[in-house]
Design a protein around this motif. Structure first.
Motif, PDB file in Angstrom:
ATOM      1  N   UNK A 172       0.849  -1.190   0.000  1.00  0.00           N
ATOM      2  CA  UNK A 172       0.000   0.000   0.000  1.00  0.00           C
ATOM      3  C   UNK A 172       0.891   1.249   0.000  1.00  0.00           C
ATOM      4  N   UNK A 173       0.790   2.100  -1.011  1.00  0.00           N
ATOM      5  CA  UNK A 173       1.616   3.321  -1.033  1.00  0.00           C
ATOM      6  C   UNK A 173       1.331   4.214   0.175  1.00  0.00           C
ATOM      7  N   UNK A 174       2.353   4.948   0.577  1.00  0.00           N
ATOM      8  CA  UNK A 174       2.205   5.850   1.710  1.00  0.00           C
ATOM      9  C   UNK A 174       1.270   7.008   1.376  1.00  0.00           C
ATOM     10  N   UNK A 175       0.553   7.449   2.402  1.00  0.00           N
ATOM     11  CA  UNK A 175      -0.192   8.694   2.345  1.00  0.00           C
ATOM     12  C   UNK A 175       0.482   9.726   3.229  1.00  0.00           C
ATOM     13  N   UNK A 176      -0.228  10.798   3.546  1.00  0.00           N
ATOM     14  CA  UNK A 176       0.341  11.866   4.366  1.00  0.00           C
ATOM     15  C   UNK A 176       0.744  11.366   5.748  1.00  0.00           C
ATOM     16  N   UNK A 177      -0.043  10.467   6.325  1.00  0.00           N
ATOM     17  CA  UNK A 177       0.246   9.977   7.670  1.00  0.00           C
ATOM     18  C   UNK A 177       1.571   9.232   7.712  1.00  0.00           C
ATOM     19  N   UNK A 178       1.782   8.328   6.756  1.00  0.00           N
ATOM     20  CA  UNK A 178       3.027   7.544   6.729  1.00  0.00           C
ATOM     21  C   UNK A 178       4.232   8.439   6.439  1.00  0.00           C
ATOM     22  N   UNK A 179       4.060   9.415   5.559  1.00  0.00           N
ATOM     23  CA  UNK A 179       5.177  10.329   5.262  1.00  0.00           C
ATOM     24  C   UNK A 179       5.532  11.163   6.492  1.00  0.00           C
TER      25      UNK A 179
END
Length: 326
Positions: free
Chosen positions: A30-37
């Protein structure tokens, strides 16, 4: 940093045996979103000083070069000033040689190699060439020892129109405004063990893809541009570097970092299609250097010497060959 399964190699050929890894941020596939970044950014910390180790050296070169502040990087953590060194007695009739370092801020010898060349060698060539030297395009990456910028973007995949990377956009804007007569561009990089231990796993996690590491070449090599490979130019650079440091041998598949070699110590990428720094201009002679600072025979000093030799090798070729028309 812990991973689900460590990587293994056979000692003879450094052949990768296992690549299954679980990066500590995100969900596999699953590609990162704002939270993971943001989680990734919060894991980063300052480990060295851009002002003390880079800007201070630029200040010492003001007697020899015009120094320009070509932009400001604005991030949630800190702002940074970007600096360029250019020939003080600029001659519009001379072609321009562009030297870039620190596109990946963690690649230390690229930054200090550019500064060392400016300090010790550039004046020898200034009657023939104008120089634009951007010693450190990614100061946050330098301070935190990172490949990406704080937005989890790789500047060296971001040299294209409407770039999402401030570092790439500001450098391109400055260079193209300063000169449209660029003959040669040498982009100084490193390939490190952390490419496999950190940066490639992080890339795979960010993009929601499977991680595939590569064998780290033991020594110096070049990446030419497939659209303008300039084989003799690359060869001249390799010959100059070979006199001061080890050139990386190809692996058992006759490759370097998974790419077939074009000649001893040289592979080619399409720098323009990939958004690489070496594709930022129309210069006919371009190359990206790659130094291996983690080799058992490598030292910080030998890596810098190799970078300087690469620039001098490029200039040696230019001096010995007719200049193409623009």
């Amino acid at each position: 940093m812990r991973y689900k399964q460590a990587i293994a190699y056979d000692d003879a050929n450094f052949k990768e045996v296992s690549m299954q890894r679980q990066y500590p941020i995100g969900t596999p596939g699953v590609p990162w979103g704002k939270t993971e970044k943001q989680q990734w950014l919060e894991r980063q910390s300052v480990k060295r000083s851009y002002n003390d180790e880079v800007v201070s050296q630029i200040e010492q070169l003001k007697h020899a070069f015009e120094t320009a502040e070509y932009g400001q990087l604005h991030y949630q953590t800190q702002d940074y000033t970007l600096y360029a060194l250019t020939t003080s007695h600029w001659n519009e009739n001379n072609p321009t040689v562009l030297v870039t370092g620190g596109v990946h801020g963690y690649e230390t010898s690229g930054i200090h190699g550019a500064l060392d060349f400016a300090s010790t060698q550039a004046k020898k060539y200034e009657e023939q060439y104008n120089f634009i030297i951007l010693p450190c395009l990614s100061p946050w990456g330098y301070e935190t020892i990172n490949r990406w910028n704080p937005d989890a973007i790789d500047p060296n995949r971001s040299f294209y129109d409407n770039s999402p990377a401030q570092e790439s956009a500001l450098a391109t804007q400055f260079v193209l405004q300063k000169s449209n007569n660029i003959l040669c561009h040498i982009d100084l990089h490193e390939t490190t063990d952390s490419d496999n231990s950190e940066f490639r796993p992080a890339l795979a996690a960010r993009d929601g893809k499977e991680n595939h590491n590569w064998n780290i070449p033991d020594g110096f090599y070049l990446v030419g541009h497939t659209q303008k490979p300039a084989a003799e130019f690359q060869k001249c650079v390799i010959e100059e570097v070979k006199a001061v440091t080890q050139i990386a041998p190809s692996d058992i598949n006759n490759q370097l970092i998974g790419v077939p070699i074009e000649q001893f110590g040289v592979i080619n990428y399409d720098g323009t299609a990939l958004g690489l720094c070496m594709g930022m201009t129309n210069a006919p002679y371009v190359t990206t250097t790659e130094v291996y600072p983690d080799g058992k025979n490598a030292t910080p000093e030998s890596c810098i010497v190799g970078q300087v030799a690469a620039i001098c090798g490029a200039l040696k070729f230019l001096q010995s060959n007719s200049r193409p028309s623009y």
